[in-house]
Design an enzyme around this catalytic site. Structure first.
Site, PDB file in Angstrom:
ATOM      1  N   CYS A  68      53.391  82.623  44.588  1.00 20.80           N
ATOM      2  CA  CYS A  68      52.793  83.710  43.581  1.00 20.80           C
ATOM      3  C   CYS A  68      51.740  84.556  44.579  1.00 20.80           C
ATOM      4  CB  CYS A  68      51.876  83.410  42.399  1.00 20.80           C
ATOM      5  SG  CYS A  68      51.536  84.417  41.222  1.00 20.80           S
ATOM      6  N   SER A  91      49.333  96.161  40.122  1.00 14.72           N
ATOM      7  CA  SER A  91      50.325  95.300  40.290  1.00 14.72           C
ATOM      8  C   SER A  91      51.334  95.853  40.874  1.00 14.72           C
ATOM      9  CB  SER A  91      50.901  94.602  38.947  1.00 14.72           C
ATOM     10  OG  SER A  91      52.264  93.910  39.169  1.00 14.72           O
TER      11      SER A  91
END
Length: 573
Positions: free
Chosen positions: A128, A476
């Protein structure tokens, strides 16, 4: 065992060689090791594996397989774990303040474990977003022979005969709020969007940094785009274990690989793939570990001359699996190198140069994901740096897939993300507005939150390119629309973004690279005289500590002096 090693010249001698180390060796015997095992080099295998999210669930099994490669290469493996904060779950609430902070904790924890146990080499597994740069920062800080392995991306979900990712779920929230879809569709989509192990499938931050790892030379060629569920990932893990022993034998270290030219190659790949704006935060932080000056402005200069050639989500059609099937990041680098856009003489973990690795790749004219650099999707990169009176220390925007590159409108100002999201949900944002979200920077947040919940809701409402959004926080890699992040100086430092008022006109030009606050100097001076710093609710613990030490976003939001201040490097103890 293909290599022989002089243990008296390696860090592990401090815990394994000589009569005075008998107490240390007693611990190794307690774990079933033999005298022969203890006499070999010690290799740390660090995994960010955990049960928090699918990004990380495949990492520990891969790290375990890596042991086999280390042993085959003549080393003794020691597996350990570090944390992650998974952005998809931390997103949209106070938990996102922990995300960027976790990058520093990951790097620090890997450093401390390697230092404390005197490992001679390192193989790192991550899935991640922040865990990828965190691992690579630790490699560069320690400078022991190292290889980075990405755990792989998730396969795309299928919904209504199309591929979907988690971003579709974030965006359907906006559609539902706008009354454009029933709740049953939200529920149906959320159940199929993420079908198994792996990190988010588009060219979001995890896949962007996985591409960076190959481009900068720290990962084995064409290893990172393979999806997490593929059994062949075990072969990659095994190969990484064997190859790190070759690097140790030849004393090839991360700082031999990650030169300034290598950082330029990495920035080129971020832009060419329409990658995450977070690449412009993490590359400066990685360079800082080595003592190389490589700021947001250096990254932005490379972006200006990079063609956008990978048709990847969120701006394009395809996901990481499609990129892998098309030939992976080396296929993309093949065409960039042919056009003279990469430094081919950079060393990689193969022991060969980037150009030598690229020479082993045959261009595939039949694939649809990667365009020839001579005929790009657009002539300049999918990510653009901005600078101007609103952002003297710079800002950044992803333009991949956007049709509108200029925007001028009145400011609508919010002092935190939650208030913005509430206004979006209430449909209280007018078309043409420039939304300003401030006090979300590295210090002011603290933690520089990402804003995917807000941007995705706007997009789901059909407002994605009808408004602009500016923040001293981050976005993001999955964000799309006219969204500008990393505005500096941040509001908590008294930057111009702290002085913006509702109705002020803001002009953005992503072609010229400008971002201007159209307010007279004397008006701004009067506002500055009245401005007072704000406090936040995080006055102890990890977030407080981060806020006290963190530097500006344009330098990577780092928390320590870096390579320039070193008097020694761990690998040479």
């Amino acid at each position: 065992m293909t290599n022989s090693f002089d243990k008296t010249k390696l860090p592990s001698r401090h815990v394994s060689v000589g009569p005075e180390r008998a107490p240390h060796r007693s611990y190794y015997y307690a774990m079933g090791m033999t005298e022969e095992d203890i006499a070999k080099p010690f290799v740390g295998i660090v995994s960010a594996g955990n049960d928090s999210a699918p990004c990380n669930t495949a990492l520990d099994p891969q790290a375990n397989v890596c042991r086999e490669g280390v042993k085959a290469g003549g080393g003794t493996p020691f597996r350990f774990n570090t944390i992650t904060v998974t952005d998809g779950i931390a997103m949209g609430h106070q938990g996102m303040k922990s995300s960027l902070v976790s990058r520093e904790v990951i790097a620090d924890s890997v450093e401390l474990s390697v230092r404390g146990h005197c490992y001679d080499a390192l193989v790192a597994f991550a899935g991640c977003d922040k865990s990828l740069p965190g691992m690579m920062m630790a490699m560069l800080r320690l400078n022991v022979p190292s290889i980075f392995v990405y755990g792989g991306s998730i396969l795309p979900g299928r919904y209504q005969d199309r591929d979907v990712t988690v971003v579709d779920v974030f965006e359907v929230v906006g559609k539902y709020a706008a009354g454009n879809c029933p709740l049953k569709d939200v529920i149906a989509l959320e159940k199929v969007a993420c079908p198994g192990h792996g990190a988010c499938g588009g060219q979001y931050t995890a896949n962007t940094m996985a591409c960076v790892a190959e481009a900068i030379g720290l990962s084995l060629p064409n290893s990172n785009m393979m999806p997490a569920p593929y059994m062949e990932r075990e072969d990659i893990a095994r190969a990484a274990g064997r190859q790190v022993m070759e690097l140790l034998a030849r004393n090839i270290r991360p700082r031999d690989i990650c030169t300034r030219d290598a950082f330029e190659n990495a920035a080129r790949i971020v832009a060419a793939t329409g990658g995450s704006t977070n690449g412009a935060l993490h590359l400066p932080a990685m360079a800082h570990e080595v003592g190389i000056d490589f700021s947001l402005f250096d990254v932005a200069e490379i972006f200006k001359t990079t063609p956008y050639i990978a048709d990847l989500k969120p701006g394009g059609k395809y996901v990481a699996k499609d990129m892998y099937d098309a030939g992976g990041i080396y296929m993309l680098m093949k065409t960039l190198h042919a056009e003279g856009l990469l430094h081919g003489d950079c060393l990689t973990v193969t022991g060969k140069t980037l150009a030598e690795n690229i020479d082993e790749v045959t261009w595939n004219p039949d694939q649809k994901v990667i365009y020839d650099a001579k005929a790009p999707l657009s002539p300049t990169g999918g990510v653009v740096g901005l600078r101007g009176s609103l952002a003297p220390d710079g800002a950044i925007v992803k333009v991949a897939g956007m049709h509108r590159l200029q925007f001028t409108g009145p400011a609508r100002v919010f002092d935190c993300e939650e208030d913005t999201f509430a206004a979006v949900e209430a449909r209280d944002i007018a078309e043409g507005a420039v939304i300003v979200i401030r006090y979300e920077g590295p210090k002011g947040g603290p933690g520089m939150r990402e804003m995917l919940s807000t941007t995705a809701a706007l997009y789901g409402q059909g407002m994605g390119e009808k408004v602009a959004l500016i923040t001293d926080g981050r976005f993001s890699g999955a964000t799309r629309g006219f969204c500008i992040g990393h505005v500096g100086p941040e509001a908590a430092e008294g930057g111009p973004i702290a002085l913006v008022e509702n109705g002020d006109i803001i002009s953005i030009d992503a072609e010229k690279g400008t971002i201007e606050l159209e307010v007279a100097d004397d008006v701004l001076a009067a506002r500055r005289a009245k401005w007072q710093p704000r406090s936040n609710d995080y006055q102890s613990g990890a977030l407080w500590r981060f806020a006290q030490n963190v530097g500006p976003a344009w330098k990577g939001a780092v928390t320590h002096p870096g390579g320039k201040a070193e008097t020694h490097v761990y690998a040479d103890i």
